[in-house]
Design an enzyme around this catalytic site. Structure first.
Site, PDB file in Angstrom:
ATOM      1  N   LYS A  87       0.908  -1.186  -0.026  1.00  0.00           N
ATOM      2  CA  LYS A  87       0.027   0.047  -0.046  1.00  0.00           C
ATOM      3  C   LYS A  87       0.754   1.212   0.039  1.00  0.00           C
ATOM      4  O   LYS A  87       0.441   2.217  -0.563  1.00  0.00           O
ATOM      5  CB  LYS A  87      -0.979  -0.015   1.251  1.00  0.00           C
ATOM      6  CG  LYS A  87      -2.104  -1.066   1.092  1.00  0.00           C
ATOM      7  CD  LYS A  87      -2.989  -0.673   1.836  1.00  0.00           C
ATOM      8  CE  LYS A  87      -4.428  -1.658   1.774  1.00  0.00           C
ATOM      9  NZ  LYS A  87      -4.303  -3.006   1.889  1.00  0.00           N
ATOM     10  N   GLU A 109     -10.284   7.354   3.554  1.00  0.00           N
ATOM     11  CA  GLU A 109     -11.103   6.504   4.284  1.00  0.00           C
ATOM     12  C   GLU A 109     -10.534   5.324   4.623  1.00  0.00           C
ATOM     13  O   GLU A 109      -9.460   4.870   3.730  1.00  0.00           O
ATOM     14  CB  GLU A 109     -12.459   6.308   3.802  1.00  0.00           C
ATOM     15  CG  GLU A 109     -12.223   4.997   2.656  1.00  0.00           C
ATOM     16  CD  GLU A 109     -11.704   5.131   1.361  1.00  0.00           C
ATOM     17  OE1 GLU A 109     -11.491   6.501   1.015  1.00  0.00           O
ATOM     18  OE2 GLU A 109     -10.876   4.438   0.845  1.00  0.00           O
ATOM     19  N   SER A 376       1.852  -9.932  -0.985  1.00  0.00           N
ATOM     20  CA  SER A 376       1.590  -8.478  -0.841  1.00  0.00           C
ATOM     21  C   SER A 376       1.717  -7.809   0.547  1.00  0.00           C
ATOM     22  O   SER A 376       1.840  -6.766   0.626  1.00  0.00           O
ATOM     23  CB  SER A 376       0.186  -8.239  -1.298  1.00  0.00           C
ATOM     24  OG  SER A 376      -0.846  -9.044  -0.359  1.00  0.00           O
TER      25      SER A 376
HETATM   26  C1  LIG Z   1      -5.330  -4.229   1.226  1.00  0.00           C
HETATM   27  C2  LIG Z   1      -4.523  -5.319   1.469  1.00  0.00           C
HETATM   28  C3  LIG Z   1      -4.794  -6.056   0.241  1.00  0.00           C
HETATM   29  C4  LIG Z   1      -5.902  -5.831  -0.889  1.00  0.00           C
HETATM   30  O1  LIG Z   1      -5.905  -4.800  -1.656  1.00  0.00           O
HETATM   31  P1  LIG Z   1      -5.595  -4.727  -3.064  1.00  0.00           P
HETATM   32  O2  LIG Z   1      -5.932  -3.422  -3.422  1.00  0.00           O
HETATM   33  O3  LIG Z   1      -6.587  -5.586  -3.639  1.00  0.00           O
HETATM   34  O4  LIG Z   1      -4.157  -5.008  -3.172  1.00  0.00           O
HETATM   35  C5  LIG Z   1      -4.060  -7.312  -0.202  1.00  0.00           C
HETATM   36  N1  LIG Z   1      -2.757  -7.578   0.738  1.00  0.00           N
HETATM   37  C6  LIG Z   1      -2.519  -6.759   1.640  1.00  0.00           C
HETATM   38  C7  LIG Z   1      -1.451  -7.030   2.579  1.00  0.00           C
HETATM   39  C8  LIG Z   1      -3.268  -5.679   1.981  1.00  0.00           C
HETATM   40  O5  LIG Z   1      -2.971  -4.704   2.922  1.00  0.00           O
END
Ligand SMILES: *Cc1c(COP(=O)(O)O)cnc(C)c1O
Length: 391
Positions: A87, A109, A376
Protein backbone atom coordinates in the site's frame (compact mmCIF):
# COMPACT_ATOMS: atom_id res chain seq x y z
CA UNK A 1 1.55 8.01 -21.17
CA UNK A 2 -1.46 7.77 -23.40
CA UNK A 3 -4.35 9.72 -21.98
CA UNK A 4 -7.61 7.83 -21.68
CA UNK A 5 -11.16 8.49 -20.66
CA UNK A 6 -11.04 6.19 -17.65
CA UNK A 7 -12.91 3.33 -19.28
CA UNK A 8 -11.62 -0.24 -19.53
CA UNK A 9 -14.10 -1.64 -22.04
CA UNK A 10 -17.40 -0.67 -20.47
CA UNK A 11 -15.98 -0.63 -16.91
CA UNK A 12 -14.68 2.31 -14.89
CA UNK A 13 -15.70 5.87 -15.67
CA UNK A 14 -16.64 8.52 -13.11
CA UNK A 15 -20.20 8.33 -11.78
CA UNK A 16 -19.95 11.21 -9.32
CA UNK A 17 -21.96 14.27 -8.29
CA UNK A 18 -21.33 17.52 -10.22
CA UNK A 19 -19.52 18.91 -7.17
CA UNK A 20 -16.70 16.39 -7.61
CA UNK A 21 -16.15 16.62 -11.35
CA UNK A 22 -13.99 19.75 -11.26
CA UNK A 23 -11.84 18.37 -8.43
CA UNK A 24 -11.34 15.02 -10.21
CA UNK A 25 -10.50 16.85 -13.43
CA UNK A 26 -7.75 18.72 -11.58
CA UNK A 27 -6.30 15.50 -10.17
CA UNK A 28 -6.41 13.94 -13.63
CA UNK A 29 -4.66 16.94 -15.20
CA UNK A 30 -1.93 16.89 -12.59
CA UNK A 31 -1.44 13.13 -12.73
CA UNK A 32 -0.95 12.95 -16.52
CA UNK A 33 1.40 15.91 -16.40
CA UNK A 34 3.62 14.64 -13.59
CA UNK A 35 3.76 10.97 -14.55
CA UNK A 36 5.86 12.08 -17.55
CA UNK A 37 7.84 14.71 -15.69
CA UNK A 38 11.48 13.75 -15.04
CA UNK A 39 11.72 15.69 -11.74
CA UNK A 40 8.60 14.02 -10.41
CA UNK A 41 9.77 10.55 -11.48
CA UNK A 42 13.20 11.13 -9.95
CA UNK A 43 11.63 12.17 -6.63
CA UNK A 44 9.34 9.11 -6.73
CA UNK A 45 12.32 6.82 -7.44
CA UNK A 46 14.23 8.40 -4.54
CA UNK A 47 11.48 7.62 -2.00
CA UNK A 48 10.88 4.16 -3.46
CA UNK A 49 14.51 3.32 -2.79
CA UNK A 50 15.37 5.30 0.35
CA UNK A 51 12.08 5.19 2.24
CA UNK A 52 10.15 2.11 1.06
CA UNK A 53 13.32 0.05 0.66
CA UNK A 54 12.88 -1.00 -2.99
CA UNK A 55 13.76 -2.92 -4.91
CA UNK A 56 12.58 -5.86 -2.83
CA UNK A 57 13.60 -9.44 -3.76
CA UNK A 58 11.91 -11.90 -6.08
CA UNK A 59 12.57 -14.87 -3.85
CA UNK A 60 12.65 -18.48 -5.06
CA UNK A 61 10.62 -20.43 -2.47
CA UNK A 62 12.73 -23.55 -2.86
CA UNK A 63 11.54 -25.54 0.16
CA UNK A 64 7.89 -24.80 -0.58
CA UNK A 65 8.36 -25.76 -4.23
CA UNK A 66 10.14 -28.98 -3.23
CA UNK A 67 7.38 -29.90 -0.78
CA UNK A 68 4.71 -29.41 -3.47
CA UNK A 69 6.80 -31.27 -6.06
CA UNK A 70 5.44 -29.29 -9.00
CA UNK A 71 6.14 -25.90 -10.55
CA UNK A 72 8.75 -23.47 -9.22
CA UNK A 73 7.22 -20.79 -7.00
CA UNK A 74 8.78 -17.33 -6.75
CA UNK A 75 7.54 -14.76 -4.23
CA UNK A 76 7.58 -11.02 -4.93
CA UNK A 77 8.43 -9.70 -1.49
CA UNK A 78 6.16 -6.67 -1.01
CA UNK A 79 6.02 -7.78 2.65
CA UNK A 80 9.53 -6.37 3.05
CA UNK A 81 8.47 -2.79 2.24
CA UNK A 82 8.39 -0.14 4.96
CA UNK A 83 5.06 -0.57 6.82
CA UNK A 84 4.87 -4.18 5.65
CA UNK A 85 2.79 -4.20 2.47
CA UNK A 86 2.36 -2.83 -1.05
CA UNK A 87 0.00 0.00 0.00
CA UNK A 88 2.89 2.38 0.67
CA UNK A 89 3.88 2.33 -3.06
CA UNK A 90 0.62 4.08 -3.90
CA UNK A 91 0.54 6.32 -0.84
CA UNK A 92 4.00 7.75 -1.67
CA UNK A 93 3.00 8.38 -5.29
CA UNK A 94 -0.20 10.18 -4.39
CA UNK A 95 1.32 12.28 -1.60
CA UNK A 96 4.02 13.51 -4.01
CA UNK A 97 1.26 14.48 -6.41
CA UNK A 98 -0.68 16.27 -3.64
CA UNK A 99 2.47 18.25 -2.84
CA UNK A 100 2.86 19.30 -6.48
CA UNK A 101 -0.78 20.39 -6.45
CA UNK A 102 -0.09 22.54 -3.35
CA UNK A 103 -2.74 20.78 -1.28
CA UNK A 104 -2.17 21.41 2.42
CA UNK A 105 -4.45 18.66 3.66
CA UNK A 106 -5.00 14.94 2.87
CA UNK A 107 -8.05 12.83 3.61
CA UNK A 108 -8.67 9.10 3.24
CA UNK A 109 -11.10 6.46 4.34
CA UNK A 110 -10.12 3.12 5.82
CA UNK A 111 -11.84 -0.12 6.78
CA UNK A 112 -9.36 -2.34 8.58
CA UNK A 113 -7.01 0.58 9.01
CA UNK A 114 -4.15 -0.55 6.74
CA UNK A 115 -4.68 2.17 4.15
CA UNK A 116 -5.21 4.69 6.96
CA UNK A 117 -1.84 3.77 8.43
CA UNK A 118 -0.08 4.02 5.03
CA UNK A 119 -1.67 7.44 4.47
CA UNK A 120 -0.84 8.72 7.96
CA UNK A 121 2.73 7.50 7.41
CA UNK A 122 3.35 9.52 4.24
CA UNK A 123 1.58 12.57 5.72
CA UNK A 124 3.98 12.43 8.68
CA UNK A 125 6.90 12.16 6.27
CA UNK A 126 5.84 15.27 4.34
CA UNK A 127 4.31 17.22 7.24
CA UNK A 128 0.83 17.38 5.70
CA UNK A 129 -2.36 17.60 7.76
CA UNK A 130 -4.14 14.23 7.66
CA UNK A 131 -7.74 13.23 8.41
CA UNK A 132 -8.83 9.59 8.24
CA UNK A 133 -12.49 8.59 8.17
CA UNK A 134 -13.31 5.25 9.69
CA UNK A 135 -16.66 3.62 10.56
CA UNK A 136 -17.25 3.75 14.32
CA UNK A 137 -17.50 -0.05 14.53
CA UNK A 138 -14.20 -0.40 12.68
CA UNK A 139 -12.49 2.03 15.08
CA UNK A 140 -13.51 -0.32 17.90
CA UNK A 141 -12.50 -3.49 16.04
CA UNK A 142 -9.17 -1.97 14.97
CA UNK A 143 -8.31 0.09 18.02
CA UNK A 144 -4.57 -0.59 17.64
CA UNK A 145 -4.53 0.83 14.10
CA UNK A 146 -6.41 3.91 15.30
CA UNK A 147 -3.70 4.42 17.91
CA UNK A 148 -1.02 3.91 15.25
CA UNK A 149 -2.55 6.58 12.98
CA UNK A 150 -2.78 9.00 15.92
CA UNK A 151 0.85 8.33 16.83
CA UNK A 152 1.71 9.31 13.27
CA UNK A 153 -0.09 12.61 13.77
CA UNK A 154 -3.36 11.87 11.92
CA UNK A 155 -6.83 12.81 13.09
CA UNK A 156 -9.15 9.76 13.02
CA UNK A 157 -12.84 10.59 12.67
CA UNK A 158 -15.23 7.78 13.73
CA UNK A 159 -18.24 7.83 11.37
CA UNK A 160 -21.46 7.31 13.29
CA UNK A 161 -23.99 7.15 10.43
CA UNK A 162 -25.48 4.12 8.64
CA UNK A 163 -23.86 0.75 9.33
CA UNK A 164 -20.85 2.56 10.87
CA UNK A 165 -18.40 0.64 8.62
CA UNK A 166 -16.31 1.23 5.48
CA UNK A 167 -19.19 2.23 3.21
CA UNK A 168 -20.18 5.06 5.55
CA UNK A 169 -16.55 6.11 5.93
CA UNK A 170 -16.35 6.45 2.12
CA UNK A 171 -19.49 8.63 2.11
CA UNK A 172 -18.11 10.86 4.86
CA UNK A 173 -14.75 11.24 3.11
CA UNK A 174 -16.47 12.12 -0.19
CA UNK A 175 -18.60 14.70 1.59
CA UNK A 176 -15.49 16.28 3.10
CA UNK A 177 -13.85 16.27 -0.35
CA UNK A 178 -16.81 17.99 -2.01
CA UNK A 179 -16.70 20.75 0.62
CA UNK A 180 -12.91 21.20 0.79
CA UNK A 181 -11.49 20.20 -2.61
CA UNK A 182 -9.70 23.52 -3.11
CA UNK A 183 -7.08 22.73 -0.45
CA UNK A 184 -7.60 18.98 0.07
CA UNK A 185 -6.34 15.85 -1.71
CA UNK A 186 -8.27 12.57 -1.47
CA UNK A 187 -5.76 9.72 -1.18
CA UNK A 188 -7.52 6.55 -2.40
CA UNK A 189 -6.09 3.19 -1.36
CA UNK A 190 -6.88 0.72 -4.13
CA UNK A 191 -7.33 0.55 -7.92
CA UNK A 192 -11.00 1.50 -7.54
CA UNK A 193 -13.13 4.65 -7.43
CA UNK A 194 -13.84 7.16 -10.20
CA UNK A 195 -11.33 8.03 -12.94
CA UNK A 196 -8.43 8.87 -12.65
CA UNK A 197 -7.88 6.77 -9.50
CA UNK A 198 -7.82 3.23 -11.00
CA UNK A 199 -5.24 4.32 -13.60
CA UNK A 200 -3.23 6.38 -11.14
CA UNK A 201 -3.08 3.66 -8.47
CA UNK A 202 -2.12 1.08 -11.13
CA UNK A 203 0.76 3.29 -12.31
CA UNK A 204 2.10 3.73 -8.77
CA UNK A 205 1.79 -0.03 -8.09
CA UNK A 206 3.28 -1.14 -11.44
CA UNK A 207 6.74 -0.92 -9.91
CA UNK A 208 5.92 -4.41 -8.54
CA UNK A 209 5.59 -5.98 -11.98
CA UNK A 210 8.39 -3.93 -13.52
CA UNK A 211 10.83 -5.24 -10.93
CA UNK A 212 9.48 -8.80 -11.06
CA UNK A 213 9.87 -8.88 -14.85
CA UNK A 214 13.50 -7.78 -14.66
CA UNK A 215 14.22 -10.15 -11.78
CA UNK A 216 12.73 -13.28 -13.34
CA UNK A 217 14.60 -12.64 -16.59
CA UNK A 218 17.79 -12.42 -14.57
CA UNK A 219 17.04 -15.54 -12.49
CA UNK A 220 15.53 -17.81 -15.16
CA UNK A 221 16.32 -16.16 -18.49
CA UNK A 222 12.66 -16.20 -19.41
CA UNK A 223 9.24 -14.89 -18.42
CA UNK A 224 7.04 -16.81 -15.95
CA UNK A 225 4.15 -19.06 -17.00
CA UNK A 226 1.78 -17.71 -14.35
CA UNK A 227 1.27 -14.63 -12.20
CA UNK A 228 -0.91 -15.06 -9.11
CA UNK A 229 -2.14 -12.31 -6.77
CA UNK A 230 -4.98 -11.78 -4.32
CA UNK A 231 -7.71 -9.33 -5.29
CA UNK A 232 -9.51 -7.04 -2.86
CA UNK A 233 -9.95 -3.79 -4.75
CA UNK A 234 -7.19 -5.09 -7.00
CA UNK A 235 -4.19 -2.78 -6.55
CA UNK A 236 -1.43 -5.27 -5.68
CA UNK A 237 -2.68 -7.60 -8.43
CA UNK A 238 -2.85 -4.96 -11.16
CA UNK A 239 0.58 -3.70 -10.06
CA UNK A 240 2.06 -7.14 -10.71
CA UNK A 241 0.00 -7.93 -13.82
CA UNK A 242 0.15 -4.74 -15.81
CA UNK A 243 3.78 -4.85 -17.01
CA UNK A 244 3.07 -8.37 -18.40
CA UNK A 245 -0.25 -7.63 -20.07
CA UNK A 246 1.15 -7.72 -23.61
CA UNK A 247 3.07 -10.95 -22.96
CA UNK A 248 0.25 -13.19 -24.05
CA UNK A 249 1.96 -16.40 -22.92
CA UNK A 250 2.06 -15.20 -19.31
CA UNK A 251 -1.18 -16.35 -17.70
CA UNK A 252 -2.75 -14.04 -15.17
CA UNK A 253 -4.73 -15.27 -12.17
CA UNK A 254 -6.51 -13.09 -9.60
CA UNK A 255 -7.61 -14.76 -6.37
CA UNK A 256 -10.78 -13.52 -4.69
CA UNK A 257 -11.87 -14.30 -1.13
CA UNK A 258 -14.47 -17.10 -1.02
CA UNK A 259 -14.87 -16.52 2.74
CA UNK A 260 -16.92 -19.28 4.33
CA UNK A 261 -17.74 -20.68 0.86
CA UNK A 262 -19.28 -19.12 -2.26
CA UNK A 263 -22.53 -20.99 -1.60
CA UNK A 264 -22.92 -19.47 1.90
CA UNK A 265 -23.19 -15.88 0.67
CA UNK A 266 -20.50 -14.97 3.22
CA UNK A 267 -17.65 -14.02 0.90
CA UNK A 268 -16.33 -11.04 -1.05
CA UNK A 269 -15.86 -12.64 -4.49
CA UNK A 270 -17.03 -9.71 -6.61
CA UNK A 271 -16.03 -11.10 -10.02
CA UNK A 272 -16.90 -14.75 -9.36
CA UNK A 273 -20.31 -14.02 -7.81
CA UNK A 274 -21.20 -10.40 -8.60
CA UNK A 275 -23.02 -8.59 -11.39
CA UNK A 276 -22.24 -5.40 -13.27
CA UNK A 277 -23.16 -2.23 -11.41
CA UNK A 278 -21.91 1.11 -10.13
CA UNK A 279 -20.31 1.37 -6.70
CA UNK A 280 -18.34 4.29 -5.20
CA UNK A 281 -18.33 6.18 -8.49
CA UNK A 282 -17.24 3.52 -11.02
CA UNK A 283 -18.65 0.58 -12.97
CA UNK A 284 -17.43 -2.93 -12.16
CA UNK A 285 -18.52 -6.38 -11.01
CA UNK A 286 -20.10 -5.81 -7.63
CA UNK A 287 -21.98 -7.71 -4.94
CA UNK A 288 -25.21 -5.75 -4.78
CA UNK A 289 -28.81 -6.14 -3.67
CA UNK A 290 -31.76 -5.60 -6.02
CA UNK A 291 -31.62 -1.83 -5.37
CA UNK A 292 -27.97 -1.65 -6.41
CA UNK A 293 -26.79 -1.17 -2.82
CA UNK A 294 -23.54 -2.94 -1.84
CA UNK A 295 -24.15 -6.22 0.05
CA UNK A 296 -22.42 -7.04 3.33
CA UNK A 297 -19.24 -9.01 2.63
CA UNK A 298 -16.97 -11.32 4.58
CA UNK A 299 -13.38 -12.50 4.43
CA UNK A 300 -10.93 -13.74 7.05
CA UNK A 301 -8.62 -11.09 5.53
CA UNK A 302 -9.88 -7.59 6.34
CA UNK A 303 -8.06 -6.13 3.33
CA UNK A 304 -10.06 -8.27 0.89
CA UNK A 305 -13.40 -7.35 2.41
CA UNK A 306 -14.77 -5.10 -0.38
CA UNK A 307 -17.99 -5.59 -2.42
CA UNK A 308 -16.48 -4.34 -5.70
CA UNK A 309 -13.32 -4.76 -7.78
CA UNK A 310 -11.19 -2.48 -9.94
CA UNK A 311 -12.49 -1.77 -13.46
CA UNK A 312 -9.34 -3.02 -15.16
CA UNK A 313 -9.74 -6.46 -13.56
CA UNK A 314 -13.41 -6.43 -14.52
CA UNK A 315 -12.30 -5.83 -18.11
CA UNK A 316 -9.57 -8.51 -18.13
CA UNK A 317 -12.15 -10.96 -16.83
CA UNK A 318 -14.62 -10.01 -19.54
CA UNK A 319 -12.14 -10.36 -22.42
CA UNK A 320 -10.51 -13.46 -20.92
CA UNK A 321 -7.04 -11.93 -20.43
CA UNK A 322 -7.24 -12.76 -16.74
CA UNK A 323 -8.71 -15.70 -14.89
CA UNK A 324 -10.38 -14.98 -11.54
CA UNK A 325 -10.69 -17.79 -9.01
CA UNK A 326 -11.44 -17.93 -5.29
CA UNK A 327 -10.01 -19.38 -2.09
CA UNK A 328 -11.87 -19.91 1.19
CA UNK A 329 -10.90 -18.64 4.65
CA UNK A 330 -9.93 -22.19 5.58
CA UNK A 331 -7.67 -22.71 2.57
CA UNK A 332 -6.01 -19.33 3.16
CA UNK A 333 -5.37 -20.22 6.80
CA UNK A 334 -3.76 -23.50 5.79
CA UNK A 335 -1.45 -21.69 3.36
CA UNK A 336 -0.66 -19.12 6.08
CA UNK A 337 0.80 -21.95 8.19
CA UNK A 338 2.39 -23.82 5.32
CA UNK A 339 4.42 -20.82 4.13
CA UNK A 340 5.38 -19.93 7.70
CA UNK A 341 6.71 -23.46 8.35
CA UNK A 342 8.46 -24.14 5.06
CA UNK A 343 10.02 -20.76 4.34
CA UNK A 344 10.01 -18.87 7.65
CA UNK A 345 7.83 -16.22 6.04
CA UNK A 346 4.54 -15.35 7.76
CA UNK A 347 2.28 -13.92 5.04
CA UNK A 348 -0.60 -11.48 5.46
CA UNK A 349 -3.93 -13.34 5.42
CA UNK A 350 -4.73 -11.47 2.19
CA UNK A 351 -1.54 -12.76 0.53
CA UNK A 352 -2.21 -16.25 1.92
CA UNK A 353 -5.12 -16.46 -0.56
CA UNK A 354 -2.68 -16.09 -3.45
CA UNK A 355 -0.26 -18.58 -1.86
CA UNK A 356 -3.07 -21.12 -1.38
CA UNK A 357 -4.08 -20.95 -5.03
CA UNK A 358 -0.46 -21.09 -6.24
CA UNK A 359 0.10 -24.26 -4.20
CA UNK A 360 -2.95 -25.91 -5.80
CA UNK A 361 -1.84 -24.80 -9.25
CA UNK A 362 1.82 -25.83 -8.81
CA UNK A 363 0.74 -29.40 -8.04
CA UNK A 364 -0.80 -29.66 -11.51
CA UNK A 365 2.28 -28.35 -13.31
CA UNK A 366 5.72 -29.66 -14.25
CA UNK A 367 9.00 -28.73 -12.55
CA UNK A 368 9.95 -26.63 -15.57
CA UNK A 369 7.05 -24.26 -15.10
CA UNK A 370 7.30 -21.00 -13.15
CA UNK A 371 4.75 -19.19 -11.00
CA UNK A 372 5.28 -15.72 -9.54
CA UNK A 373 3.09 -15.00 -6.51
CA UNK A 374 2.70 -11.51 -5.14
CA UNK A 375 3.35 -11.65 -1.41
CA UNK A 376 1.44 -8.40 -0.88
CA UNK A 377 2.13 -8.06 2.83
CA UNK A 378 3.51 -9.59 6.00
CA UNK A 379 1.41 -11.41 8.56
CA UNK A 380 2.52 -9.75 11.80
CA UNK A 381 -0.73 -7.79 11.85
CA UNK A 382 -2.72 -11.06 11.69
CA UNK A 383 -0.96 -13.16 14.30
CA UNK A 384 -3.33 -12.19 17.12
CA UNK A 385 -6.42 -12.88 14.98
CA UNK A 386 -5.08 -16.27 13.91
CA UNK A 387 -4.25 -17.18 17.51
CA UNK A 388 -7.84 -16.43 18.54
CA UNK A 389 -9.19 -18.49 15.62
CA UNK A 390 -7.03 -21.46 16.59
CA UNK A 391 -7.76 -21.15 20.32
C1 LIG B 1 -5.12 -3.98 1.43
C2 LIG B 1 -4.40 -5.23 1.16
C3 LIG B 1 -4.75 -6.09 0.10
C4 LIG B 1 -5.93 -5.85 -0.79
O1 LIG B 1 -5.91 -4.68 -1.53
P1 LIG B 1 -5.66 -4.66 -3.10
O2 LIG B 1 -5.98 -3.28 -3.48
O3 LIG B 1 -6.58 -5.68 -3.72
O4 LIG B 1 -4.25 -5.03 -3.32
C5 LIG B 1 -3.96 -7.21 -0.14
N1 LIG B 1 -2.91 -7.52 0.66
C6 LIG B 1 -2.55 -6.73 1.69
C7 LIG B 1 -1.38 -7.13 2.50
C8 LIG B 1 -3.27 -5.57 1.98
O5 LIG B 1 -2.91 -4.80 3.02
Amino acid sequence: MKRRDGYFGSFGGAYVPEGLKVALGEVEESFYKHIEDQDFLAELAYYQKQYIGRENPLYFAERLSKEIDGAKIYLKREDLNHTGAHKINNAIGQVLLAKRMNKRRIIAETGAGQHGVATATVCALFDIECTIYMGEIDTERQALNVFRMEMLGAKVVPVKGGTRTLKDAVDAALQDYICNASDTFYLLGSAVGPHPYPTMVREFQSIIGQEARRQILEAEGRLPDYLVACVGGGSNAIGLFHPFINDEKVKIIGVEPAGKGLETGEHAASISMGSIGVIHGFKCYTLQDKYGEPLPVHSIAAGLDYPGVGPEHSYYNEIGRGEYVSITDKEALKAFFQLSKTEGIIPALESAHAIAYAIKLAKELTKQEIIIVNLSGRGDKDVEQVKKLMG
